[in-house]
Design a protein around this motif. Sequence first.
Motif, PDB file in Angstrom:
ATOM      1  N   GLN A 146       5.344 -20.515   1.309  1.00 18.79           N
ATOM      2  CA  GLN A 146       6.636 -19.994   1.728  1.00 18.79           C
ATOM      3  C   GLN A 146       7.579 -19.175   0.794  1.00 18.79           C
ATOM      4  O   GLN A 146       8.103 -18.164   0.886  1.00 18.79           O
ATOM      5  N   LEU A 147       7.458 -19.906  -0.524  1.00 13.03           N
ATOM      6  CA  LEU A 147       8.236 -19.142  -1.648  1.00 13.03           C
ATOM      7  C   LEU A 147       7.653 -17.834  -1.712  1.00 13.03           C
ATOM      8  O   LEU A 147       8.488 -16.742  -1.624  1.00 13.03           O
ATOM      9  N   GLU A 148       6.405 -17.440  -1.917  1.00 14.62           N
ATOM     10  CA  GLU A 148       5.943 -15.947  -2.248  1.00 14.62           C
ATOM     11  C   GLU A 148       6.343 -15.207  -0.737  1.00 14.62           C
ATOM     12  O   GLU A 148       6.545 -14.114  -1.240  1.00 14.62           O
ATOM     13  N   ARG A 149       6.344 -15.721   0.184  1.00 12.89           N
ATOM     14  CA  ARG A 149       6.868 -15.016   1.358  1.00 12.89           C
ATOM     15  C   ARG A 149       8.011 -14.591   1.382  1.00 12.89           C
ATOM     16  O   ARG A 149       8.471 -13.380   1.372  1.00 12.89           O
ATOM     17  N   HIS A 150       8.982 -15.385   1.136  1.00 10.17           N
ATOM     18  CA  HIS A 150      10.397 -15.154   0.818  1.00 10.17           C
ATOM     19  C   HIS A 150      10.691 -14.019  -0.203  1.00 10.17           C
ATOM     20  O   HIS A 150      11.458 -13.131   0.012  1.00 10.17           O
ATOM     21  N   LEU A 151      10.036 -14.373  -1.519  1.00 10.34           N
ATOM     22  CA  LEU A 151      10.154 -13.452  -2.532  1.00 10.34           C
ATOM     23  C   LEU A 151       9.571 -12.040  -2.090  1.00 10.34           C
ATOM     24  O   LEU A 151      10.272 -11.046  -2.381  1.00 10.34           O
ATOM     25  N   ALA A 182      18.060 -18.564  -8.884  1.00 11.46           N
ATOM     26  CA  ALA A 182      17.289 -19.681  -8.890  1.00 11.46           C
ATOM     27  C   ALA A 182      15.757 -19.406  -8.831  1.00 11.46           C
ATOM     28  O   ALA A 182      15.155 -20.084  -9.613  1.00 11.46           O
ATOM     29  N   ALA A 183      15.771 -18.344  -8.146  1.00 11.49           N
ATOM     30  CA  ALA A 183      14.216 -17.975  -8.060  1.00 11.49           C
ATOM     31  C   ALA A 183      13.628 -17.423  -9.542  1.00 11.49           C
ATOM     32  O   ALA A 183      12.428 -17.912  -9.884  1.00 11.49           O
ATOM     33  N   ALA A 184      14.547 -17.072  -9.939  1.00  8.50           N
ATOM     34  CA  ALA A 184      13.968 -16.290 -11.169  1.00  8.50           C
ATOM     35  C   ALA A 184      14.083 -17.376 -12.578  1.00  8.50           C
ATOM     36  O   ALA A 184      13.169 -17.496 -13.398  1.00  8.50           O
ATOM     37  N   ALA A 185      14.879 -18.469 -12.199  1.00  7.95           N
ATOM     38  CA  ALA A 185      14.863 -19.671 -13.217  1.00  7.95           C
ATOM     39  C   ALA A 185      13.948 -20.556 -13.131  1.00  7.95           C
ATOM     40  O   ALA A 185      13.286 -21.184 -13.945  1.00  7.95           O
ATOM     41  N   ARG A 186      13.559 -20.839 -11.762  1.00  5.67           N
ATOM     42  CA  ARG A 186      12.557 -21.934 -11.509  1.00  5.67           C
ATOM     43  C   ARG A 186      11.516 -21.598 -10.572  1.00  5.67           C
ATOM     44  O   ARG A 186      10.706 -22.634 -10.104  1.00  5.67           O
ATOM     45  N   ALA A 187      11.365 -20.379  -9.956  1.00  8.06           N
ATOM     46  CA  ALA A 187      10.482 -20.449  -9.088  1.00  8.06           C
ATOM     47  C   ALA A 187       9.488 -19.092  -9.108  1.00  8.06           C
ATOM     48  O   ALA A 187       8.909 -18.628  -8.431  1.00  8.06           O
ATOM     49  N   GLY A 188       9.415 -18.664 -10.303  1.00  8.31           N
ATOM     50  CA  GLY A 188       8.487 -17.799 -10.723  1.00  8.31           C
ATOM     51  C   GLY A 188       8.867 -16.263 -10.535  1.00  8.31           C
ATOM     52  O   GLY A 188       7.905 -15.456 -10.669  1.00  8.31           O
ATOM     53  N   LEU A 189      10.105 -16.046 -10.208  1.00 12.39           N
ATOM     54  CA  LEU A 189      10.342 -14.611  -9.981  1.00 12.39           C
ATOM     55  C   LEU A 189      10.357 -13.935 -11.250  1.00 12.39           C
ATOM     56  O   LEU A 189      11.077 -14.260 -12.172  1.00 12.39           O
ATOM     57  N   ASP A 190       9.520 -12.867 -11.456  1.00  8.80           N
ATOM     58  CA  ASP A 190       9.606 -12.049 -12.762  1.00  8.80           C
ATOM     59  C   ASP A 190       9.478 -10.621 -12.274  1.00  8.80           C
ATOM     60  O   ASP A 190       9.580 -10.284 -11.243  1.00  8.80           O
ATOM     61  N   GLY A 191       8.993  -9.891 -13.299  1.00  2.56           N
ATOM     62  CA  GLY A 191       8.936  -8.485 -13.492  1.00  2.56           C
ATOM     63  C   GLY A 191       7.863  -7.868 -12.294  1.00  2.56           C
ATOM     64  O   GLY A 191       7.729  -6.939 -12.133  1.00  2.56           O
ATOM     65  N   SER A 192       7.192  -8.857 -11.878  1.00  4.43           N
ATOM     66  CA  SER A 192       6.003  -8.411 -10.976  1.00  4.43           C
ATOM     67  C   SER A 192       6.784  -7.989  -9.502  1.00  4.43           C
ATOM     68  O   SER A 192       6.307  -7.422  -8.561  1.00  4.43           O
ATOM     69  N   ARG A 193       8.243  -8.466  -9.303  1.00  4.23           N
ATOM     70  CA  ARG A 193       8.959  -7.907  -8.317  1.00  4.23           C
ATOM     71  C   ARG A 193      10.179  -7.058  -8.862  1.00  4.23           C
ATOM     72  O   ARG A 193      11.031  -7.576  -9.237  1.00  4.23           O
TER      73      ARG A 193
END
Length: 221
Positions: A146-151, A182-193
Amino acid sequence: MIVLHHLNNSRSQRVLWLLEELGLDYEIIKHRRDPETNLAPPDLVQVHPLGKLPVIRDGALVLAESGAIIEYLLERYGGGRLVPPPGTPERVRYQYFMHYAEGSAMPVLLLKVVFDQIETAKVPFFIRPLTRGLAGRVKQVLVQPQLERHLDFMEAELGDSPWFAGEQMTAADLQMSFPVQAAAARAGLDGSRPRLMAWLDRIQSRPAYLRSIERGGPYQL
Ligand SMILES: N[C@@H](CCC(=O)N[C@@H](CS)C(=O)NCC(=O)O)C(=O)O
């Protein structure tokens, strides 16, 4: 004068940011999370029955819920700033992201935080395999996809324009700041997006945003 009840490292940062964007006079009352539990002080129920922040007071009005606070402040004091004109496609996108941030993005992020905590919780050794196994499985089957889908969705929505509602920054970007941070701090949002990361840079370098950090104190999710 408007009074903002502010909790460190929380959603009230975006109300503080809006107050700075609008250049309004306001007083800030700071509350601190418990360093162990991360919860708000229990006496916050005297500010609002739910004991959560942000909450503002404006004269006799006491208002909770960041989206409602943002819309109230814009309607009363915004003079048309940060909201696309009614009847435009940008206005529809604005409304969508004002609701999406708390209604769809935050619940998934919250699930991630809760199951991360369960996975690493200190529990008696004989039930540890059970809690870890269960949390790991829920994350793998339910939360992560779900997280990947939202990101992916958020990244794609920034494909045609630099801001969530179009060519101009609006309050929808303020409302979206918390889930994306919050996604950048705790859910793996990074330079791939890269679009989301560039959007984060854009909002976090705004003078009003920087003033809100100065006024509210360190902000670390
Ligand atoms: N949907 C509400 C959520 C409010 C909320 O959960 N606030 C958190 C801070 S980010 C809080 O007060 N947490 C403290 C606690 O639960 O003890 C909003 O957007 O204002």
